[in-house]
Design an enzyme around this catalytic site. Structure first.
Site, PDB file in Angstrom:
ATOM      1  CE  LYS A  32      -2.341   1.713   3.750  1.00  0.00           C
ATOM      2  NZ  LYS A  32      -2.180   3.169   3.774  1.00  0.00           N
ATOM      3  CG  ASP A  59      -4.783   4.499   1.549  1.00  0.00           C
ATOM      4  OD1 ASP A  59      -5.921   4.943   1.353  1.00  0.00           O
ATOM      5  OD2 ASP A  59      -4.301   4.351   2.694  1.00  0.00           O
ATOM      6  CE  LYS A  61      -7.679   6.952   3.875  1.00  0.00           C
ATOM      7  NZ  LYS A  61      -6.236   6.635   3.780  1.00  0.00           N
ATOM      8  CG  ASP A  64     -11.930  17.671  -6.168  1.00  0.00           C
ATOM      9  OD1 ASP A  64     -12.852  18.441  -6.545  1.00  0.00           O
ATOM     10  OD2 ASP A  64     -10.763  18.058  -5.973  1.00  0.00           O
ATOM     11  CB  THR A 118     -10.950   4.389  12.383  1.00  0.00           C
ATOM     12  OG1 THR A 118      -9.692   4.674  11.788  1.00  0.00           O
ATOM     13  CG2 THR A 118     -11.561   3.175  11.740  1.00  0.00           C
ATOM     14  NE  ARG A 209       2.330   2.465  13.064  1.00  0.00           N
ATOM     15  CZ  ARG A 209       1.492   3.198  13.799  1.00  0.00           C
ATOM     16  NH1 ARG A 209       1.970   4.136  14.581  1.00  0.00           N
ATOM     17  NH2 ARG A 209       0.193   2.981  13.736  1.00  0.00           N
TER      18      ARG A 209
HETATM   19  O1  C5P Z   1       1.303   0.899  11.084  1.00  0.00           O
HETATM   20  P1  C5P Z   1      -0.140   0.499  11.014  1.00  0.00           P
HETATM   21  O2  C5P Z   1      -0.356  -0.996  10.900  1.00  0.00           O
HETATM   22  O3  C5P Z   1      -0.977   1.122  12.126  1.00  0.00           O
HETATM   23  O4  C5P Z   1      -0.622   1.117   9.634  1.00  0.00           O
HETATM   24  C1  C5P Z   1      -1.957   1.084   9.220  1.00  0.00           C
HETATM   25  C2  C5P Z   1      -2.098   1.742   7.871  1.00  0.00           C
HETATM   26  O5  C5P Z   1      -3.491   1.786   7.535  1.00  0.00           O
HETATM   27  C3  C5P Z   1      -1.593   3.174   7.800  1.00  0.00           C
HETATM   28  O6  C5P Z   1      -1.100   3.392   6.472  1.00  0.00           O
HETATM   29  C4  C5P Z   1      -2.829   3.999   8.042  1.00  0.00           C
HETATM   30  O7  C5P Z   1      -2.795   5.254   7.407  1.00  0.00           O
HETATM   31  C5  C5P Z   1      -3.914   3.136   7.382  1.00  0.00           C
HETATM   32  N1  C5P Z   1      -5.262   3.339   7.930  1.00  0.00           N
HETATM   33  C6  C5P Z   1      -5.576   3.131   9.276  1.00  0.00           C
HETATM   34  N2  C5P Z   1      -6.852   3.329   9.712  1.00  0.00           N
HETATM   35  C7  C5P Z   1      -7.808   3.714   8.866  1.00  0.00           C
HETATM   36  C8  C5P Z   1      -7.523   3.915   7.532  1.00  0.00           C
HETATM   37  C9  C5P Z   1      -6.213   3.721   7.086  1.00  0.00           C
HETATM   38  O8  C5P Z   1      -4.718   2.761  10.046  1.00  0.00           O
HETATM   39  N3  C5P Z   1      -9.033   3.858   9.320  1.00  0.00           N
END
Ligand code: C5P
Length: 234
Positions: A32, A59, A61, A64, A118, A209
């Site tokens: 992603k 990603d 999003k 517009d 979220t 992460r």
């Molecule tokens: O590092 P981590 O596993 O928390 O990363 C989650 C990824 O998913 C990040 O790129 C974050 O921007 C994305 N994301 C999220 N929650 C959402 C939408 C996207 O964590 N509701």
């Protein structure tokens, strides 16, 4: 079987991202690319990842007017990405225009929508004059997404089971907020493990992460893929 794991490449430079990707294989994961990396590295990096054989979820999003979002989706499709997304709150006309742009371009890229971020709780929704609960709003926007002809939604694993019942087996659900057993939660709150998310019916999980900052990312990837493989002798 192709992996349900999408790794969030949340790096700030192209070099960091490519150095990390060097150790991966398209057989084990999808990738992603979000705002941070895209703004830093641009479409060339996306093309490079596609050329390396990866399914890339762009990603960005989009949100517009319909014509602008349709054009953005057409440009994204020309990069060869596997999946892209828009905000469902842009409305059905916007979503339909985005989908039509991909159909007209004979693109096989999947198009999904973000329902409610979220980070938005009931209070935040109220401030933008949305009086429904976050759950109600997610349901409403997921239904609108499906009616608009899109392939699925980004949703939390907590919503997945319910949405799966409402929207049927073929609708894609892509879910962040996943942590393998014992991993650091970071800033994520309502978490699920990869196995729990699969049981809840999600189509793909997004993990950042816990993999990108792991001492041994390959071991984490292997474990996650194993956790998501259905047990042949349940
Ligand atoms: O590092 P981590 O596993 O928390 O990363 C989650 C990824 O998913 C990040 O790129 C974050 O921007 C994305 N994301 C999220 N929650 C959402 C939408 C996207 O964590 N509701």
């Amino acid at each position: 079987m192709s992996s349900k794991l999408i790794i969030a490449l949340d790096f700030s430079t192209k070099q960091q991202a490519l150095d990390f990707v060097k150790q991966l294989s398209p057989a084990n994961c999808k990738l992603k690319v979000g705002f941070e990396l895209y703004v830093a590295a641009g479409p060339d990096l996306v093309r490079q990842l596609v050329d390396l054989g990866y399914d890339v979820f762009l990603d960005l999003k989009f949100h517009d007017i319909p014509n602008t979002v349709a054009s953005a989706c057409r440009s994204a499709a020309s990069l060869g990405v596997w999946m892209m997304n828009v905000h469902a709150s842009g409305g059905d006309i916007m979503m339909q225009a985005a989908k039509q742009a991909l159909v007209d371009a004979a693109s096989s890229s999947k198009l999904i929508a973000v329902t409610v971020l979220t980070s938005m709780d009931a209070q935040q929704l109220k401030r933008i004059n949305v009086s429904s609960s976050p759950q109600e709003q997610v349901k409403q926007l997921a239904q609108l997404t499906q009616k608009s002809g899109l392939d699925g939604v980004v949703c939390s694993a907590r919503e997945a089971q319910y949405l799966r019942e409402q929207l049927g087996e073929d609708f894609l659900m892509v879910t962040p907020g996943i942590r393998p057993e014992g991993a650091d939660a970071g800033d994520q709150k309502r978490l699920m493990t990869p196995a729990e998310a699969c049981r809840a019916g999600v189509s793909y999980i997004v993990v950042g992460r816990p993999i990108t900052q792991a001492k041994n990312p390959l071991a984490v990837i292997e474990q996650i893929n194993k956790d998501m493989t259905p047990n042949p002798n349940p």
